[in-house]
Design an enzyme around this catalytic site. Structure first.
Site, short mmCIF file in Angstrom:
data_model
loop_
_atom_site.label_atom_id
_atom_site.label_comp_id
_atom_site.label_asym_id
_atom_site.label_seq_id
_atom_site.Cartn_x
_atom_site.Cartn_y
_atom_site.Cartn_z
N GLN A 268 -1.90 -9.48 -1.48
CA GLN A 268 -1.24 -10.62 -0.96
C GLN A 268 0.54 -10.85 -1.49
O GLN A 268 0.98 -9.81 -1.76
CB GLN A 268 -1.91 -12.23 -1.27
CG GLN A 268 -3.15 -12.16 -0.57
CD GLN A 268 -4.11 -11.45 -0.97
OE1 GLN A 268 -4.41 -11.64 -2.39
NE2 GLN A 268 -5.20 -10.63 -0.30
N HIS B 156 -4.37 -2.91 2.68
CA HIS B 156 -3.16 -1.91 2.30
C HIS B 156 -3.45 -0.42 3.13
O HIS B 156 -4.43 0.34 3.08
CB HIS B 156 -3.42 -1.56 0.99
CG HIS B 156 -3.07 -2.89 -0.07
ND1 HIS B 156 -3.09 -2.69 -1.41
CD2 HIS B 156 -2.62 -3.94 0.40
CE1 HIS B 156 -2.74 -4.24 -1.78
NE2 HIS B 156 -2.42 -4.91 -0.77
N GLY C 21 0.90 -1.48 -0.06
CA GLY C 21 -0.03 -0.11 0.00
C GLY C 21 0.75 1.32 -0.07
O GLY C 21 0.56 2.25 -0.70
N LYS C 22 1.89 1.16 0.88
CA LYS C 22 2.66 2.38 0.96
C LYS C 22 3.42 2.73 -0.45
O LYS C 22 3.41 3.72 -0.75
CB LYS C 22 3.60 2.22 2.11
CG LYS C 22 4.55 3.34 2.36
CD LYS C 22 5.81 2.99 3.29
CE LYS C 22 6.95 3.82 3.01
NZ LYS C 22 7.33 4.93 3.70
N THR D 116 -3.40 -18.20 -0.85
CA THR D 116 -4.92 -17.79 -1.15
C THR D 116 -5.32 -18.61 -2.47
O THR D 116 -4.76 -19.08 -3.03
CB THR D 116 -4.72 -16.30 -1.28
OG1 THR D 116 -6.02 -15.81 -1.25
CG2 THR D 116 -4.12 -15.80 -2.40
N THR E 45 -3.83 -6.17 9.14
CA THR E 45 -4.90 -4.98 8.74
C THR E 45 -6.10 -5.52 8.63
O THR E 45 -7.36 -4.72 9.23
CB THR E 45 -4.24 -4.36 7.33
OG1 THR E 45 -3.09 -4.19 7.58
CG2 THR E 45 -5.16 -3.15 7.40
P1 IMP Z 1 -7.78 -16.43 2.26
O1 IMP Z 1 -7.20 -15.56 1.00
O2 IMP Z 1 -8.56 -15.41 3.34
O3 IMP Z 1 -8.37 -17.43 1.60
O4 IMP Z 1 -6.58 -16.83 3.10
C1 IMP Z 1 -5.74 -17.75 2.61
C2 IMP Z 1 -4.14 -17.58 3.23
O5 IMP Z 1 -3.69 -16.43 2.74
C3 IMP Z 1 -4.18 -17.44 4.80
O6 IMP Z 1 -2.93 -18.00 5.24
C4 IMP Z 1 -4.07 -16.00 5.02
O7 IMP Z 1 -3.74 -15.69 6.35
C5 IMP Z 1 -3.46 -15.59 3.78
N1 IMP Z 1 -3.39 -14.20 3.37
C6 IMP Z 1 -4.67 -13.81 2.59
N2 IMP Z 1 -4.71 -12.47 2.28
C7 IMP Z 1 -3.43 -12.03 2.94
C8 IMP Z 1 -2.83 -10.85 3.08
O8 IMP Z 1 -3.46 -9.75 2.61
N3 IMP Z 1 -1.69 -10.83 3.80
C9 IMP Z 1 -1.25 -11.76 4.45
N4 IMP Z 1 -1.61 -12.88 4.25
C10 IMP Z 1 -2.82 -13.32 3.61
#
Ligand code: IMP
Length: 428
Positions: free
Chosen positions: A224, A41, A17-18, A239, A299
């Site tokens: 992500q 973000h 984001g930053k 994810t 966040t």
């Molecule tokens: P989901 O995206 O909610 O299905 O999560 C699947 C995996 O991705 C999990 O381990 C979440 O902690 C990780 N995850 C999803 N979005 C983020 C993010 O923006 N930052 C860090 N981890 C994420």
């Protein structure tokens, strides 16, 4: 003119984001191309903190066009909340456009997300419970509902009926969940969202291609990180979308020949949220210090992030998968005060040293990091405005980090604020 893709080179939360906000200054258009409101973000402008989950960070500049591409999954309630928050802060949002091909998250996706995690028990993924995986599952199964259908009352009524009937059976019969979705209530709620969001729906692919063809600067903002990618990440602890750079093409509707540059964002250390192996994870006072000083709490979910030393094996892997041209290294200031810093240069596993990231999760779980050590620095670096003002040990650390990662550094973050960003070279 340039089209730049900015991606997370670790497990997410790298400070995209930053960096997006920093680069957006010179961009005409900022585009999100995957993920949903699992992302969070954070952008700090003067003393105001903005937490954005769906809307590209570029919205904070008055004149930029901001797009949400077809590869994103949209929870309309969250998007409308975000729009409201921005309006209250005096930020105009009329430059936002949303692809009609983007899929919509419904309450049944969140219910299934929770039920599936419960069902998996100790084998759970540790998802954000935002319905992301189930929404992408429906997309792949060709039963999803897109923005195009959301804003068409007849389509929505018909497709939602089929979806709710099926999901209620799935919840009751497969997951033995007491939760049931009320079709009429959801239809009413989503018709309301549709009315408010309809003016934003436009052909994002056309807009992006047109901007690039007219010579504008376009920034693609990944969410992500590479190791959470459905194909290239630490599957199944990933994810359900593609956070890698090439997904900007499918997720926004343009060809790979239109992309000029990819930038990887990496923290000066590394973090991970949720389950899964993590070779450089620290379970000691240093790990706790990184978590506390780096405010390493999600966040989106508020969950504490697991913290560890910078991993150059991962960085090289991310460089390969994304074709990284340069790195933006964030949160260097969090390392201030540590006597010794470590960078992982390989993994010891089954009697050999690996220098490439293994594809087997079992093997990754057996990997022990091989470190190189570097002296730390004690000087406060949060007010530094030029790379050469950094303490010699900080520059030494960065120089080795770049060499070991095999990618030059273009940007260094020394604090959360917009101004706490050092540019080593021009990107746009
Ligand atoms: P989901 O995206 O909610 O299905 O999560 C699947 C995996 O991705 C999990 O381990 C979440 O902690 C990780 N995850 C999803 N979005 C983020 C993010 O923006 N930052 C860090 N981890 C994420």
């Amino acid at each position: 003119m340039s089209a730049i893709v900015l991606i997370g080179a670790q497990w997410g939360d790298e400070g995209k984001g930053k960096v997006t906000d920093f680069l957006a200054r010179k961009a005409d258009m900022i585009v999100r191309y995957q993920g949903g409101n699992n992302a969070g973000h954070t952008v700090v402008v003067d003393d105001r903190v903005f937490k954005l989950h769906l809307i590209p960070s570029g919205i904070l500049y008055g004149e930029k066009q901001c797009l949400i591409g077809n590869g994103v999954v949209i929870d309309p309630a969250v998007l409308l909340e975000e729009l409201d928050m921005l309006h209250q802060q005096g930020v105009a949002t009329d430059r936002l456009r949303i692809s009609p091909r983007a899929h919509v998250i419904f309450p049944h996706h969140r219910s299934i997300d929770r039920a599936e995690e419960e069902y998996k028990g100790s084998g759970k993924i540790g998802t954000t419970n935002r319905g992301i995986g189930p929404a992408y599952t429906d997309k792949a199964a060709r039963v999803g509902i897109r923005m195009a259908e959301l804003v068409d009352q007849e389509d929505l009524a018909e497709k939602l009926r089929t979806a709710v009937d099926f999901k209620n059976r799935q919840l009751a019969e497969l997951y033995r969940s007491a939760e049931q979705i009320d079709y009429t209530q959801v239809l009413d709620e989503y018709n309301g969202y549709a009315q408010k969001l309809a003016p934003y729906v436009a052909d994002v692919s056309l807009l992006v291609n047109d901007a690039i063809d007219r010579g504008q600067n376009v920034l693609f903002e990944g969410a992500q990180g590479t190791l959470l990618d459905l194909d290239h990440g630490t599957y199944p602890y990933v994810t359900s979308s593609h956070p890698v750079a090439s997904a900007a093409c499918t997720g926004a509707g343009l060809g790979p020949t239109k992309i000029d540059q990819t930038i990887g964002i990496a923290k000066a250390y590394i973090t991970r949220v949720g389950e899964g192996p993590f070779p450089t994870e620290l379970h000691d006072a240093v790990g706790a210090a990184l978590q506390e000083r780096g405010f390493e709490f999600g966040t989106t979910t508020g969950r504490p992030r697991r913290c560890g030393w910078y991993d150059a094996v991962i960085a090289r892997y991310a460089a390969r998968i994304n074709g990284l041209g340069c790195l933006a290294v964030t949160k260097l200031d969090v390392l201030t005060g540590l006597d010794t810093l470590k960078i992982c240069v390989g993994y010891e596993c089954d009697g050999e040293v690996l220098t490439e990231f293994p594809y087997s999760l079992k093997k990754l779980a057996r990997c022990k990091p091989v470190y190189r050590e570097f002296p730390g620095w004690r000087e406060d670096i949060t007010a530094v405005t030029d790379y050469n003002q950094l303490p010699a040990n900080a520059r030494n650390y960065l120089q080795h980090l770049a060499e070991l990662s095999g990618v030059p550094i273009a940007i260094v973050g020394v604090g959360p604020g917009r101004k706490q960003t050092l540019a080593l070279r021009d990107l746009f």
